[in-house]
Design an enzyme around this catalytic site. Structure first.
Site, short mmCIF file in Angstrom:
data_model
loop_
_atom_site.label_atom_id
_atom_site.label_comp_id
_atom_site.label_asym_id
_atom_site.label_seq_id
_atom_site.Cartn_x
_atom_site.Cartn_y
_atom_site.Cartn_z
N TYR A 141 0.81 -1.21 0.00
CA TYR A 141 0.00 0.00 0.00
C TYR A 141 0.85 1.27 0.00
O TYR A 141 0.41 2.30 -0.48
CB TYR A 141 -0.91 0.03 1.23
CG TYR A 141 -2.22 -0.72 1.06
CD1 TYR A 141 -2.23 -2.08 0.82
CD2 TYR A 141 -3.42 -0.05 1.14
CE1 TYR A 141 -3.42 -2.76 0.69
CE2 TYR A 141 -4.63 -0.72 1.00
CZ TYR A 141 -4.62 -2.08 0.77
OH TYR A 141 -5.81 -2.74 0.63
N LYS A 191 3.62 -15.42 3.11
CA LYS A 191 3.86 -16.17 1.88
C LYS A 191 5.36 -16.40 1.81
O LYS A 191 6.04 -16.04 0.85
CB LYS A 191 3.32 -15.37 0.68
CG LYS A 191 3.30 -16.13 -0.63
CD LYS A 191 2.21 -17.19 -0.73
CE LYS A 191 2.38 -18.00 -2.00
NZ LYS A 191 1.45 -19.16 -2.07
N ASP A 223 -2.49 -18.41 1.17
CA ASP A 223 -3.47 -19.14 0.35
C ASP A 223 -4.15 -20.23 1.18
O ASP A 223 -5.36 -20.41 1.13
CB ASP A 223 -2.83 -19.69 -0.94
CG ASP A 223 -1.51 -20.41 -0.71
OD1 ASP A 223 -0.98 -20.37 0.42
OD2 ASP A 223 -1.00 -21.04 -1.67
N ASP A 247 -6.07 -7.11 4.27
CA ASP A 247 -7.22 -6.50 3.60
C ASP A 247 -8.13 -7.61 3.08
O ASP A 247 -9.35 -7.59 3.30
CB ASP A 247 -6.73 -5.62 2.44
CG ASP A 247 -7.89 -4.99 1.67
OD1 ASP A 247 -8.83 -4.51 2.33
OD2 ASP A 247 -7.84 -4.99 0.43
N ASP A 251 -11.87 -9.31 4.97
CA ASP A 251 -13.19 -9.37 4.30
C ASP A 251 -13.72 -10.80 4.34
O ASP A 251 -14.92 -11.03 4.56
CB ASP A 251 -13.08 -8.93 2.83
CG ASP A 251 -13.32 -7.43 2.65
OD1 ASP A 251 -13.10 -6.69 3.63
OD2 ASP A 251 -13.72 -7.02 1.55
C1 IPM Z 1 -10.36 -1.46 3.93
C2 IPM Z 1 -10.61 -0.92 2.56
C3 IPM Z 1 -9.49 0.04 2.21
C4 IPM Z 1 -8.21 -0.74 2.18
C5 IPM Z 1 -9.68 0.82 0.89
C6 IPM Z 1 -11.02 1.51 0.83
C7 IPM Z 1 -8.57 1.78 0.66
O1 IPM Z 1 -10.75 -1.95 1.64
O2 IPM Z 1 -10.29 -0.66 4.88
O3 IPM Z 1 -10.22 -2.67 4.07
O4 IPM Z 1 -7.87 -1.36 1.16
O5 IPM Z 1 -7.50 -0.73 3.19
MG MG Z 2 -10.73 -3.89 2.53
#
Ligand code: IPM
Ligand code: MG
Length: 359
Positions: A141, A191, A223, A247, A251
């Protein structure tokens, strides 16, 4: 207790979930005799529209001079084709970097009332209680160099994945400390079979482990971890991983719980911490009073714990959320037949009502 909170509603449903959540926070303030004052700031698309930049200096100044930051969400189709430095997401990255928020805590806990809402079998998800600790200010990032260039007659895009020992050590320490307060199991995800950054990561995590002999450490390739999260999520207590892997995995972990609309997060490491729901700005349902405010309300519970050390207040708030779910009140994202569908504001009101019955 008196605290000043910088409120950054941002874009899309960020506005609604933040304003609904603040009504809940105010109820907590009254109940326990605290005074929270709010300073509002712009970020993301809202700031682009008003000031021409995603993260105005004024916002940064306010965020640095307060006791905690609450952020709704940033982004939306209106700004999607903006050049990189004018994307709403830059605001989020800027805040994280400028506030030094290297440790992002994303708990994924199944509320028992919602075990049916998961796309996975109930017996796989019930009882899941995971914390993903994501490194937030390093890796792909932020690594330099990054950009676009012409090479051999064609355009290339490039990013750099880089971690220093000290960056890995501080997030490892934070993860071990969290694990120590929980079930004492830490899984470091990397990884290392391919990436040098991961080999360094693993080495530093192993060194750090010497100071935490009471915590059981394991390592897993990313993975495999993404597979194990679906196969048997109950094996995990705390997961620590670098920015990009975190990230993605957060999710995935969030979805175990049925909806990303339930997941809270805290970003710590600097003088001021930031609290935000894991979900995005959901432009498709923005402004319709449909969004689930629970992720933001649960983020406020994390704020009460981590920034203000008000654990009783935080516990009561979490209990109120749980009670409301047990009474079968739902927003659209977690609605199932036989439950009662509520809007954003009404969900916050139910939680407020529940607070009045708890001691
Ligand atoms: C998160 C989001 C952010 C990230 C984006 C919106 C920049 O996906 O907070 O997980 O990738 O960190
Ligand atoms: Mg995210």
């Amino acid at each position: 207790m008196k605290k000043t909170i910088t409120v950054i509603p941002g874009d899309g449903i960020g506005q609604e979930v933040v304003s609904a959540s603040l009504t809940v926070l105010e109820t907590i303030a009254k109940k326990f005799n605290h005074t929270f004052s709010y300073q509002y700031a712009l970020a993301g698309g809202a700031a682009l529209d008003a000031k021409g930049v995603p993260l105005p200096d004024e916002t940064l100044k306010l965020a640095k001079s307060c006791d905690a930051v609450i952020l709704g969400a940033v982004g939306g189709p209106k700004w999607d084709s903006n050049p990189q430095h004018l994307k709403p997401e830059r605001a989020l990255l800027g805040l994280r970097k400028e506030l030094g928020l290297y440790a992002n805590i994303r708990p994924a806990k199944i509320y028992s009332a919602l075990a049916e809402a998961s796309t996975l079998k109930k017996e796989v998800v019930s009882g899941v209680d995971i914390v993903v600790m994501r490194e937030l200010t390093g890796g792909l990032y932020f690594g330099k160099p990054s950009g676009f260039e012409r090479r051999n007659g064609e355009e290339v895009g490039f990013n750099t994945m880089i971690y220093s020992e000290s960056e890995v050590r501080r997030i490892a320490v934070a993860a071990f400390e969290i694990a120590r307060k929980r079930r004492k199991k830490l899984c470091s995800v990397d990884k290392a079979n391919v990436l040098e950054t991961s080999q360094l990561w693993r080495k530093v995590v192993l060194e750090t482990a010497k100071d935490f002999p009471d915590v059981e450490l394991s390592h897993m390739y990313v993975d495999n971890c993404s597979m194990q999260l679906i196969r048997n999520p109950k094996q995990f207590d705390v997961i620590v991983t670098e920015n990009m892997f975190g990230d993605i995995l957060s999710d995935e972990a969030a979805m175990l719980t049925g909806s990303i609309g339930m997941l809270a997060s805290a970003s710590l490491g600097g003088n001021v911490a930031m609290y935000e729901p894991v979900h995005g700005s959901a432009p498709d349902i923005a402004g319709q009073n449909k969004a689930n405010p629970i992720a933001t309300i649960a983020s406020l519970a994390m704020m009460l714990t981590y920034s203000f050390h008000l654990s009783e207040e935080s516990d009561i708030l979490e209990q109120a959320i749980e009670n409301v779910l047990n009474k079968n009140f739902r927003t659209g994202d977690i609605y199932t037949e036989g439950t009662t569908l509520l809007g954003t504001k009404e969900m916050a009101e139910k939680i407020i009502h529940e607070l009045s019955t708890l001691h």
